[in-house]
Design a protein around this motif. Structure first.
Motif, PDB file in Angstrom:
ATOM      1  N   ASP A 234      47.613  11.591  85.445  1.00 35.42           N
ATOM      2  CA  ASP A 234      46.736  10.643  84.744  1.00 35.42           C
ATOM      3  C   ASP A 234      47.113  10.433  83.283  1.00 35.42           C
ATOM      4  O   ASP A 234      46.577   9.517  82.638  1.00 35.42           O
ATOM      5  N   GLN A 235      47.995  11.275  82.765  1.00 36.24           N
ATOM      6  CA  GLN A 235      48.398  11.131  81.370  1.00 36.24           C
ATOM      7  C   GLN A 235      49.392   9.970  81.178  1.00 36.24           C
ATOM      8  O   GLN A 235      49.692   9.599  80.052  1.00 36.24           O
ATOM      9  N   LEU A 236      49.882   9.434  82.281  1.00 42.04           N
ATOM     10  CA  LEU A 236      50.842   8.319  82.191  1.00 42.04           C
ATOM     11  C   LEU A 236      50.318   7.144  83.012  1.00 42.04           C
ATOM     12  O   LEU A 236      50.011   7.275  84.192  1.00 42.04           O
ATOM     13  N   ILE A 237      50.224   5.999  82.356  1.00 42.74           N
ATOM     14  CA  ILE A 237      49.798   4.763  83.013  1.00 42.74           C
ATOM     15  C   ILE A 237      50.892   3.716  82.779  1.00 42.74           C
ATOM     16  O   ILE A 237      51.398   3.582  81.659  1.00 42.74           O
ATOM     17  N   TYR A 238      51.255   3.025  83.822  1.00 38.28           N
ATOM     18  CA  TYR A 238      52.231   1.946  83.607  1.00 38.28           C
ATOM     19  C   TYR A 238      51.777   0.673  84.309  1.00 38.28           C
ATOM     20  O   TYR A 238      51.160   0.711  85.372  1.00 38.28           O
ATOM     21  N   GLN A 239      52.080  -0.453  83.668  1.00 40.22           N
ATOM     22  CA  GLN A 239      51.690  -1.766  84.170  1.00 40.22           C
ATOM     23  C   GLN A 239      52.901  -2.698  84.079  1.00 40.22           C
ATOM     24  O   GLN A 239      53.572  -2.751  83.048  1.00 40.22           O
ATOM     25  N   ILE A 240      53.140  -3.399  85.150  1.00 40.36           N
ATOM     26  CA  ILE A 240      54.231  -4.376  85.172  1.00 40.36           C
ATOM     27  C   ILE A 240      53.613  -5.744  85.427  1.00 40.36           C
ATOM     28  O   ILE A 240      53.085  -6.011  86.512  1.00 40.36           O
ATOM     29  N   ALA A 241      53.634  -6.587  84.401  1.00 40.17           N
ATOM     30  CA  ALA A 241      53.030  -7.924  84.479  1.00 40.17           C
ATOM     31  C   ALA A 241      54.108  -8.974  84.238  1.00 40.17           C
ATOM     32  O   ALA A 241      54.331  -9.422  83.111  1.00 40.17           O
ATOM     33  N   VAL A 242      54.792  -9.330  85.317  1.00 41.25           N
ATOM     34  CA  VAL A 242      55.907 -10.273  85.224  1.00 41.25           C
ATOM     35  C   VAL A 242      55.702 -11.361  86.270  1.00 41.25           C
ATOM     36  O   VAL A 242      55.467 -11.059  87.448  1.00 41.25           O
ATOM     37  N   SER A 243      55.773 -12.606  85.853  1.00 40.47           N
ATOM     38  CA  SER A 243      55.580 -13.731  86.779  1.00 40.47           C
ATOM     39  C   SER A 243      56.753 -13.838  87.751  1.00 40.47           C
ATOM     40  O   SER A 243      57.842 -13.306  87.513  1.00 40.47           O
ATOM     41  N   GLU A 272      46.631  12.393  72.360  1.00 42.81           N
ATOM     42  CA  GLU A 272      45.510  13.073  73.015  1.00 42.81           C
ATOM     43  C   GLU A 272      44.972  12.244  74.169  1.00 42.81           C
ATOM     44  O   GLU A 272      44.213  12.742  74.997  1.00 42.81           O
ATOM     45  N   THR A 273      45.354  10.975  74.220  1.00 39.20           N
ATOM     46  CA  THR A 273      44.937  10.089  75.319  1.00 39.20           C
ATOM     47  C   THR A 273      46.149   9.775  76.188  1.00 39.20           C
ATOM     48  O   THR A 273      47.271  10.199  75.904  1.00 39.20           O
ATOM     49  N   ALA A 274      45.913   9.030  77.230  1.00 35.49           N
ATOM     50  CA  ALA A 274      46.994   8.676  78.158  1.00 35.49           C
ATOM     51  C   ALA A 274      48.004   7.743  77.486  1.00 35.49           C
ATOM     52  O   ALA A 274      47.659   6.903  76.653  1.00 35.49           O
ATOM     53  N   LEU A 275      49.253   7.934  77.873  1.00 33.24           N
ATOM     54  CA  LEU A 275      50.326   7.044  77.403  1.00 33.24           C
ATOM     55  C   LEU A 275      50.415   5.862  78.359  1.00 33.24           C
ATOM     56  O   LEU A 275      50.568   6.035  79.570  1.00 33.24           O
ATOM     57  N   THR A 276      50.325   4.668  77.795  1.00 34.69           N
ATOM     58  CA  THR A 276      50.409   3.449  78.605  1.00 34.69           C
ATOM     59  C   THR A 276      51.705   2.716  78.307  1.00 34.69           C
ATOM     60  O   THR A 276      52.055   2.497  77.142  1.00 34.69           O
ATOM     61  N   ILE A 277      52.383   2.361  79.357  1.00 34.68           N
ATOM     62  CA  ILE A 277      53.629   1.587  79.230  1.00 34.68           C
ATOM     63  C   ILE A 277      53.435   0.259  79.949  1.00 34.68           C
ATOM     64  O   ILE A 277      53.019   0.226  81.112  1.00 34.68           O
ATOM     65  N   LYS A 278      53.711  -0.834  79.243  1.00 35.67           N
ATOM     66  CA  LYS A 278      53.581  -2.171  79.811  1.00 35.67           C
ATOM     67  C   LYS A 278      54.944  -2.871  79.773  1.00 35.67           C
ATOM     68  O   LYS A 278      55.661  -2.809  78.776  1.00 35.67           O
ATOM     69  N   ILE A 279      55.259  -3.532  80.866  1.00 33.90           N
ATOM     70  CA  ILE A 279      56.487  -4.336  80.927  1.00 33.90           C
ATOM     71  C   ILE A 279      56.084  -5.781  81.172  1.00 33.90           C
ATOM     72  O   ILE A 279      55.424  -6.094  82.167  1.00 33.90           O
ATOM     73  N   GLU A 280      56.474  -6.663  80.253  1.00 26.46           N
ATOM     74  CA  GLU A 280      56.140  -8.085  80.338  1.00 26.46           C
ATOM     75  C   GLU A 280      57.414  -8.894  80.127  1.00 26.46           C
ATOM     76  O   GLU A 280      58.394  -8.403  79.552  1.00 26.46           O
ATOM     77  N   ALA A 281      57.384 -10.150  80.575  1.00 32.12           N
ATOM     78  CA  ALA A 281      58.569 -11.009  80.414  1.00 32.12           C
ATOM     79  C   ALA A 281      58.155 -12.463  80.348  1.00 32.12           C
ATOM     80  O   ALA A 281      57.157 -12.874  80.960  1.00 32.12           O
TER      81      ALA A 281
END
Length: 340
Positions: A234-243, A272-281
């Protein structure tokens, strides 16, 4: 157009202009030309010029290609005088062959030398100028071709070096993640090893000279992120938002892996909170963003092996010095890839 074709075209143009000049002179009553005149004069000049070009000018010009400039200048200058004399002597043989009452040969030649020697010399100089132009173009073309070949070879060498750096760099970091889980959660470690195997297979089999679609690249990145997700949960969140349209963008193979790895490596510092990684294009802007909300940048980031790899590969791929940038935007660290 080859140089020989151009010379032939120029002599034909000269013959046509001679015909036109004769027609104008006759039209205004200055001369009375017969059919033989219209055939012999232009064609004799053209045949003589073309013959001497192939037998004299072209062989000597090509023979002197490797000579120093002064030797070549003197040789071609002497050739110009010799060519002009031979041209006049041969040209004045045609009236003897085709006219019933030809003019006196010596007198005709003397008159031509006095009145038109400079025109023959101009013809020679023009032909030499054409040959020099083609020689210059050929040298420039060969130089550009050699430069491009060297650049391609240099880029291929660079990519092979970068590839050799990427493989152990990724492998060591990924295996460290497995080691951290193998005793505590063996099932997760097993899943991680399967994904590592998939990513490593792609890395080893990759031709770094060939780009891939962003869709293909993201397939590998998702496998890598799943490896790290198993570790950090849960400490790592990733989101991929690519059309769907942006998924067709062409990118260097495995270009995103080092960026995501760097975000995870440095992002957790002081978190101290979750690391969020977002990939956009953006397809329209030809830009890819990899964002994370990790430890803020206090200064210009120092590129390690991974990010140096990314920067160098993008320079080769796009031809731009600033194809890869990292900067802080509010709470987000932005990794920007410009593909245009």
């Amino acid at each position: 157009m080859k140089r020989i074709h151009l010379i032939l075209a120029l002599w034909l143009l000269l013959a046509i202009s001679t015909w036109f000049q004769m027609f104008v002179y006759e039209y205004f009553g200055k001369y009375d030309y017969g059919l033989t005149d219209y055939l012999v004069r232009p064609l004799a000049s053209m045949a003589t010029g073309i013959g001497l070009f192939f037998l004299l000018i072209l062989p000597v010009f090509d023979k002197t290609l490797q000579w120093n400039k002064w030797s070549r200048f003197l040789t071609l200058s002497a050739l110009g005088l010799f060519y002009s004399i031979i041209f006049i002597l041969i040209l004045h043989l045609f009236p003897i062959l085709f006219y019933d009452n030809p003019s006196d040969y010596k007198k005709s030649i003397f008159g031509f030398f006095v009145a038109d020697f400079h025109n023959v010399l101009k013809n020679y100089l023009f032909q030499i100028a054409v040959l020099f132009v083609f020689e210059y173009v050929r040298k420039e073309t060969n130089s550009i071709t050699r430069q491009k070949d060297l650049e391609i070879e240099l880029n291929r060498t660079k990519l092979q070096l970068l590839k050799s750096q990427l493989q152990p760099h990724f492998l060591f970091n990924a295996l460290n993640s497995v080691v951290a889980e193998i005793d505590i959660k063996p099932a997760k470690a097993q899943d991680m090893l399967i994904n590592i195997s998939d990513v490593l297979r792609v890395t080893l089999d990759s031709d770094f000279m060939e780009p891939v679609t962003l869709a293909e690249e993201l397939t590998i990145i998702e496998k890598y992120l799943s490896i790290e997700k198993n570790r950090y949960e849960d400490q790592l969140i990733y989101q991929i938002a690519v059309s769907d349209k942006a998924l067709q963008l062409k990118v260097p193979k495995l270009i995103l892996q080092a960026i995501v790895e760097n975000a995870i490596k440095h992002g957790f510092r002081g978190m101290e909170t979750a690391l969020t990684i977002k990939i956009e294009a953006s397809f329209e802007q030809k830009v890819i963003y990899i964002k994370n909300n990790g430890s803020k940048l206090n200064r210009k980031p120092d590129f390690g092996t991974g990010l140096t790899n990314v920067s160098e590969r993008l320079k080769i791929f796009t031809g731009q010095e600033n194809a890869f940038e990292i900067y802080q935007d509010d709470q987000w660290i932005i990794n920007k890839i410009s593909l245009k």
